[in-house]
Write a protein that holds these residues in place. Structure first.
Motif, mmCIF file in Angstrom:
data_model
loop_
_atom_site.group_PDB
_atom_site.id
_atom_site.type_symbol
_atom_site.label_atom_id
_atom_site.label_comp_id
_atom_site.label_asym_id
_atom_site.label_seq_id
_atom_site.Cartn_x
_atom_site.Cartn_y
_atom_site.Cartn_z
ATOM 1 N N MET A 1 50.032 -5.410 18.168
ATOM 2 C CA MET A 1 51.023 -4.324 18.178
ATOM 3 C C MET A 1 50.474 -3.101 18.892
ATOM 4 S SD MET A 1 54.003 -3.276 17.386
ATOM 5 C CE MET A 1 54.900 -1.753 17.176
ATOM 6 N N ASN A 4 50.395 -3.627 22.657
ATOM 7 C CA ASN A 4 51.697 -3.495 23.281
ATOM 8 C C ASN A 4 52.173 -2.052 23.279
ATOM 9 O OD1 ASN A 4 51.786 -6.244 23.678
ATOM 10 N ND2 ASN A 4 52.735 -6.658 21.698
ATOM 11 N N LEU A 5 51.832 -1.317 22.230
ATOM 12 C CA LEU A 5 52.295 0.061 22.096
ATOM 13 C C LEU A 5 51.725 0.942 23.195
ATOM 14 C CD1 LEU A 5 53.911 2.074 20.383
ATOM 15 C CD2 LEU A 5 51.853 2.459 19.031
ATOM 16 N N HIS A 172 59.283 4.553 22.521
ATOM 17 C CA HIS A 172 58.888 3.147 22.402
ATOM 18 C C HIS A 172 59.080 2.645 20.974
ATOM 19 C CE1 HIS A 172 56.605 -0.454 23.608
ATOM 20 N NE2 HIS A 172 56.082 -0.394 22.392
ATOM 21 N N GLY A 176 61.930 -0.058 19.814
ATOM 22 C CA GLY A 176 61.554 -1.310 19.157
ATOM 23 C C GLY A 176 62.230 -1.488 17.813
ATOM 24 N N LEU A 179 65.897 -2.624 18.344
ATOM 25 C CA LEU A 179 66.007 -4.059 18.630
ATOM 26 C C LEU A 179 65.778 -4.899 17.383
ATOM 27 C CD1 LEU A 179 64.140 -4.284 22.066
ATOM 28 C CD2 LEU A 179 66.602 -4.471 21.653
ATOM 29 N N ALA A 180 64.837 -4.470 16.535
ATOM 30 C CA ALA A 180 64.550 -5.247 15.326
ATOM 31 C C ALA A 180 65.670 -5.161 14.304
ATOM 32 C CB ALA A 180 63.241 -4.746 14.706
#
Length: 226
Positions: A1, A4-5, A172, A176, A179-180
């Motif tokens: 995580m 990606n962050l 960001h 995210g 989307l979740a």
């Protein structure tokens, strides 16, 4: 995580070669040089904004300080355009890199300080020791004022880096989360999406404000030394 962050803050490369130089040069394309007697609306708006900003920023300067007008206007256009381009999807923001911001802040700060010592030597040295200072406090105040002087470029760079990086991280994270939440709760996802839109609008304002603040502080340092 975590990887990606922070992946969007890594300097991009192509075939193993960094392409930061091309990204830094790209904003200059957005400000074309007019070749016609009558400009179009875009160039007219750009020229009006540049004139408005320059008048406001150079109002406090004397004749010697106004010789820095081209540099200050180029600086605010460069920082503002790179900040705005960084808000585009799958793009890279050079101003999130502390090394680049230090590369801008240190030479500009050093230029103002050198100018001050060259043309206003007594006034520049007087900043290290305010008038009326008690004799026992003189060594301590000289050290404190010297440290505060050398912290100025670091403060410039860290302020710009922190504000731009924090905004990108928030976008960001909230993106995210949106989307979740789509498959969990459509209502909550819609509310989060509205927050994301409002935050993006705020980041557009922050991108321009941080460019103005950075340039304004450089202008104030120049005013103190001219």
């Amino acid at each position: 995580m975590n990887e990606n962050l922070f992946a969007s803050f890594a300097a991009p490369s192509m075939m193993g070669l960094p392409i930061v130089v091309l990204i830094v040069m790209f904003p200059s394309i957005l400000f074309p040089t007019p070749n016609r007697l009558i400009n179009n609306r875009l160039i007219s708006i750009q020229q009006w904004l540049i004139q408005l900003t320059s008048k406001q920023m150079l109002a406090i300067h004397n004749q010697k300080g106004r010789t820095w007008a081209l540099m200050l206007m180029s600086l605010i256009l460069f920082i503002g355009s790179t900040n705005l381009l960084g808000l585009l999807p799958h793009s890279f923001t050079p101003t999130t890199q502390l090394s680049m911001n230090l590369g801008m802040a240190i030479p500009l700060w050093a230029g103002t300080v050198i100018t001050g010592f060259r043309y206003k030597t007594k006034a520049s040295l007087a900043h290290f020791l305010p008038q009326g200072t008690p004799l026992p406090l003189i060594p301590m105040l000289v050290v404190i004022e010297t440290i505060s002087l050398f912290i100025q470029p670091m403060a410039l760079a860290v302020r710009l880096t922190a504000n731009i990086t924090a905004g990108h991280l928030l976008i960001h994270l909230i993106g995210g989360a949106t989307l979740a939440l789509i498959n969990i709760s459509a209502t909550t996802a819609f509310i989060t999406f509205i927050i994301l839109i409002l935050l993006t609008i705020l980041e557009f304002a922050v991108a321009l404000i941080q460019a103005y603040v950075f340039t304004l502080l450089v202008s104030l340092y120049l005013h103190d030394n001219t």
